[in-house]
Each structure stands twice: as structure tokens, then as C-alpha cells.
Design an enzyme around this catalytic site. Structure first.
Site, PDB file in Angstrom:
ATOM      1  N   GLU A  51       0.795  -1.226   0.000  1.00 39.32           N
ATOM      2  CA  GLU A  51       0.000   0.000   0.000  1.00 39.32           C
ATOM      3  C   GLU A  51       0.835   1.287   0.000  1.00 39.32           C
ATOM      4  OE1 GLU A  51      -2.349  -0.820   3.422  1.00 39.32           O
ATOM      5  OE2 GLU A  51      -0.915   0.044   4.811  1.00 39.32           O
ATOM      6  N   SER A  52       2.126   1.186   0.230  1.00 38.39           N
ATOM      7  CA  SER A  52       2.990   2.359   0.144  1.00 38.39           C
ATOM      8  C   SER A  52       3.149   2.822  -1.300  1.00 38.39           C
ATOM      9  CB  SER A  52       4.360   2.047   0.736  1.00 38.39           C
ATOM     10  OG  SER A  52       4.878   0.859   0.161  1.00 38.39           O
TER      11      SER A  52
END
Lengths: 255, 286
Positions: A51-52
Site C-alpha cells: 500500500e505504500s
């Protein structure tokens, strides 16, 4: 036969469910170990997304955190976080979301928010992060969690992310079109939702584990599928690759 | 307009008691040096916003400077809980912490809405979960075209956003690369901004045409603080100090140990201490 731990067979059992065609949204911890084990064994072309913002990343060690430099260095490309959640997750481009959790109920709803009342919690957990939307936007969800009375709850104090709600038809009633949790891989067995009720049902038991053990670590009366199979024991290759990965990771994070 | 300042002047000029502050960074480029200056200057009653509050916010909360936390995931990633935050929520020490909790998707959209000068963000989310029951700021809107009910959250509009970036040029244009999180949105959504950078260069030189650049006329104070993201990392400058993140668990578990650590490592130290950190953790930057 090679010796292995319950955590190892859980991770290996989860890794086996992934294939080269999967585009996988990976949570930190056990999901990350399982997804990278799949990539390093039978599914070298699997697409892993964190998700980064890292797309198609191939870390050589497991990240301690969701945004470690290792993920960016080995990614095909890295996108900003708002884009990650809007185009890639909400856009419906991810086939499997891989989640862990602190607590789960029989319909695979998860709690990672609080134990006790929200305004006066006994234990304050980290919160949902990406999970509330991962649970509704990915094609399907795999969950990996060790069993125990405090984790497998008859009734959750808080629902952080949606599984099958109160049973068959709950997701549809909320306008959610994805499948939701299709596999729950534990250290003792594997559950799948029953086709008629969506209740988690044991389909595969790990070697040497008894039904009594499973029930003793579960807060609701456990249901079993008609034909329960035994999980194939980890192969030497699977164990070696996993142990190697953990050893590299440990050395890197201690540095 | 970009103004080059010292770290203490930049914080003194831009951070006030009662402010709403976003110190962003998604694991990468977390503005530790600037956050420690906020702690040293003892700003009070702050509302802190961040998607993934970690050790820096744990420190601010433990020092009693925070009234409210707006967040979507709070923890020491891969290690465990934020013990100072937990104690503030669970037993009100050193003061009761008010929380406004969202999901990552909501926060990312809210930062984007702030940068886009919209009043709220709209997205598909929060279906079948309990967070909307305990956070009255999560609402919904009906799509005027399809009738679908969609989730909404108010735009994030900080009084001041604080970020750490890789480089600034002499005009004060600011370059970020690698995992860029929501830092660009945080700065564009804020009334004021403080940006610390690893170095100030005559020219950015050859670079990717899609590198994230905040033009000088969109930023406020620019401060050179080498190592200013330590113990997080700066891509190409130094690596994440994972050993520190692991060590923090024991430091933060006990009130007295925590306060002693803060006194020795933050209160009695200046920003120059970070340059020393940077040298210790520097990797051969190609």
C-alpha cells in the site's frame, strides 16, 4: 519426514494458494511472508503490491514496515499513496487481498481496532489501515491467522473490515460485488466459507492436528466440510526457501 | 514562497499552540528532526494528522503536547504497539487523547481533496464496518447520476504541514523521490509548511521527468537538515534504522524510561545531532 512448526505450515499453506496470474495486495507480517514464499517457489511471476505504492515489487528480504526502501528499490514502479487507493485498489485491478488480523468471527469479519468499548478500550489496536477497503475492492480475500480463543471470537467487539457480514447475502445487500474471504489459513487447519451459509468451515486439517485441538482454539462451534482432507506436509524445498527468507530478513533488520 | 531558515526559526515562525499539524511520511522521509524541534519548543494542544503515526507521534503524545490524533493506522510497524499512544487512549496519561479514526483510503482521499481545494472527499468505502458508528465525521452522499451511496470524509486542511524531502535547489524548489506517500498533498492542502531537506543544490541535475517537485512558490520554510528523517530513511542517502524501531518498544513501554530517553536524546540535543546520525547510517549514495 522433515520437522516444521505450526507457523511454517500456515505460511506454506497460504503460499500454495497463490499463482502466477495473481495481482496481490500484501499486508505486512505473515501475509508478506506467504506472498514472497510463493514468488520464490512456484509463482515467480506473481504481482505483489504494497500500500505504500510499490507495484510489482520483488524484495530479497521481508520488509519490517509497509514502506521499506527494499520494496521501492525492487519495484517495477512506485506510485503516490492516493493513486494507490484510488486507481489500483478502488479501480478493481487487484485479484487477491491478503490480510491478517487480531480477531475474526465465523463469517470472517475482522477486528484490528479495539478490544472493549471504543471510547474506553481495554486494548487499543493499530486500527484498520487499508483493510476496510481492501476487504471490499479486491477480487477475493485470503486471511492468515493463528488460532486461539482470544482471536477466534463468537462475537467481535468491533468490525474493522467486512467478511461475510451476518452470513450469506450480506455483502450483496451492501452493494459489494467482490467475493470477500474465500480462504482462512491457520496454524491448525484451513477454513473456507460454506456455499450455502458463508460460515467458515474446515476443509483441510494439518497433519497430526485433531478436531479437539481445533475446537479448543476456537470461540464458536466449529463446522466441518463433508470431505475434510489432510494438508500435504511442507516439502523440503518449501521449508528451505522460507527459512532462508526469514534468516536473510533477520540479519538485515538487526544491522 | 520558499524562505530558507534555521530549524528553530522555522518551527517558531510556523507552529503555534492549538495548531492542526500534518507531519507526513509513509515510512520513508518522516520529519523526525522537525518534530523534535516542535517537542523542544513545547507547543501545546496540538491536533496531529497522519495516515501512519509511528514513533515520532508516540513521542509528541507521551510528552503531553497532543490534544487530538487523526489517523488510519497507528503502530510501530512490524514491531508492535505505540505504548505512549496506547497509554494516553487507555488510561489518559499524560493526558486523555481524543482520536478521530479513518481508513487509509479515506485519509488519502481527504489529503487529495485538501490539495484540490474541495470541502470533502468521496469514495467507495466503509461498507459493513463499525468505524462510521464511532466517527461522526464519516458521512455519505448519493451519486446524482447513479443513485449509489458513497462514503465521504472532510478534506484535510492543516494549519501547517511538515515534511522531509531529499533536495532543494537555491530557489527553494523541493524534490522528492521513492515512496512519496501523501507529502505533496499535505503541503498543498496546508496554510503553511516547513520542509526539511538532506541538501541544498545549485541544480537538481539529470532527473526523472516525473520526479515529484514542489515549486518554490508552493512551499514555506525550507531548512537544510542532513539526516532529518532518521530513524526513518531517505532514499539514496541513508537506510531505515530498523534496530531503533525495534529498540523503541522497550524504551516506550515504561513512563520513566521514556521520559529519561526524551530528556537525553531530544530535549538536551539540538538539530545538529541529526547530522551525526546521518553520518552513522549513511549508505554509499551512488
Amino acid at each position: 519426514m522433515t520437522d516444521y512448526t505450526p507457523t511454517e505450515i500456515m505460511t506454506i499453506g497460504a503460499a500454495r494458494l497463490l499463482g502466477n496470474d495473481d495481482v496481490c495486495f500484501v499486508g505486512i507480517g505473515a501475509p508478506s511472508a506467504a506472498c514472497n514464499l510463493a514468488r520464490l517457489t512456484h509463482a515467480p511471476k506473481i504481482t505483489l503490491i504494497y500500500e505504500s505504492g510499490t507495484l510489482s515489487t520483488r524484495p530479497t528480504v521481508l520488509p519490517l514496515s509497509i514502506g521499506d526502501g527494499e520494496l521501492c528499490d525492487t519495484a517495477l514502479t512506485t506510485v503516490p499513496v492516493p493513486e494507490m487507493f484510488r486507481y489500483w485498489l478502488q479501480g478493481g485491478r487487484i485479484t487477491v487481498g491478503f490480510l491478517g488480523g487480531a480477531q475474526i468471527d465465523r463469517f470472517a469479519n475482522l477486528n484490528t481496532t479495539v478490544v472493549g468499548p471504543y471510547d474506553n478500550p481495554r486494548v487499543r489496536l493499530p486500527g484498520g489501515g487499508g483493510a476496510p477497503e481492501i476487504a471490499i475492492h479486491c477480487g477475493q480475500i485470503f486471511i492468515i491467522m493463528a488460532m486461539g480463543q482470544r482471536a477466534f471470537m463468537d462475537k467481535l467487539p468491533f468490525i474493522t473490515s467486512l467478511g461475510h457480514g451476518t452470513g450469506k447475502g450480506s455483502r450483496e445487500a451492501l452493494g459489494v460485488k467482490t467475493k470477500g474471504p474465500t480462504q482462512l489459513i491457520t496454524d491448525l487447519c484451513i477454513f473456507e466459507p460454506d456455499a450455502a451459509t458463508s460460515e467458515l468451515t474446515v476443509t483441510t486439517i494439518h497433519p497430526g492436528v485433531t478436531r479437539e485441538q481445533i475446537q479448543a482454539n476456537c470461540g464458536w462451534p466449529v463446522k466441518y466440510a463433508e470431505n475434510v482432507r489432510e494438508t500435504p506436509a511442507p516439502t523440503e524445498t518449501e521449508l528451505n526457501v522460507l527459512r532462508d527468507l526469514h534468516a536473510r530478513t533477520k540479519a538485515a533488520h538487526a544491522a | 514562497m520558499a524562505t530558507f531558515m534555521s530549524l528553530s526559526d522555522a518551527i517558531a515562525a510556523n507552529v503555534r499552540d492549538g495548531d492542526t499539524i500534518a507531519m507526513e511520511g509513509f515510512t520513508h522521509l518522516i520529519p523526525y528532526a522537525a518534530g523534535h524541534e516542535v517537542i523542544r519548543q513545547k507547543r501545546q494542544d496540538l491536533t496531529l494528522i497522519r495516515m501512519t503515526p509511528d514513533i515520532l507521534y508516540d513521542q509528541l503524545i507521551g510528552m503531553g503536547q497532543v490534544k487530538k490524533l487523526v489517523f488510519s493506522w497507528a503502530g510501530n510497524p512490524g514491531v508492535g504497539s505505540l505504548h505512549r499512544m496506547r497509554e494516553a487512549v487507555e488510561s489518559g496519561w499524560p493526558r486523555k487523547l481524543e482520536i478521530e479514526e479513518h481508513s487509509h483510503a479515506a485519509m488519502a482521499n481527504a489529503f487529495e481533496a485538501g490539495a484540490a481545494n474541495l470541502p470533502f472527499a468521496v469514495f467507495r468505502g466503509y461498507k459493513g464496518v463499525d468505524l462510521p458508528k464511532v466517527n461522526p465525521r464519516i458521512k455519505s452522499v448519493t451519486c446524482p447520476y447513479t443513485g449509489e451511496v458513497l462514503a465521504t470524509v472532510p478534506a484535510v486542511r492543516p494549519d501547517v504541514s511538515i515534511i522531509h524531502a531529499l533536495r532543494a535547489d537555491r530557489e527553494g524548489n523541493v524534490l522528492l523521490e521513492g515512496i512519496v506517500g501523501v507529502q505533496k498533498e499535505a503541503v498543498l492542502a496546508a496554510k503553511r509548511s516547513v520542509i526539511t531537506v538532506e541538501e541544498i543544490v545549485d541544480d537538481f541535475g539529470p532527473r526523472n521527468a516525473n520526479a515529484v517537485i514542489l515549486p518554490s512558490w508552493t512551499v514555506g520554510a525550507v531548512v537544510k537538515v542532513p539526516g532529518g528523517a532518521h530513524p526513518s530513511y531517505a532514499q539514496g542517502y541513508y537506510k531505515r534504522d530498523n534496530a531503533f524501531y525495534i529498540a523503541w518498544d522497550a524504551i516506550a513501554r515504561d513512563r520513566a524510561t521514556f521520559l529519561k530517553w526524551m530528556e537525553e536524546n531530544v530535549m538536551s540535543k539540538g538539530p545538529e545531532a541529526f547530522a551525526a546520525h546521518a553520518r552513522r547510517f549513511a549508505v554509499a549514495a551512488a
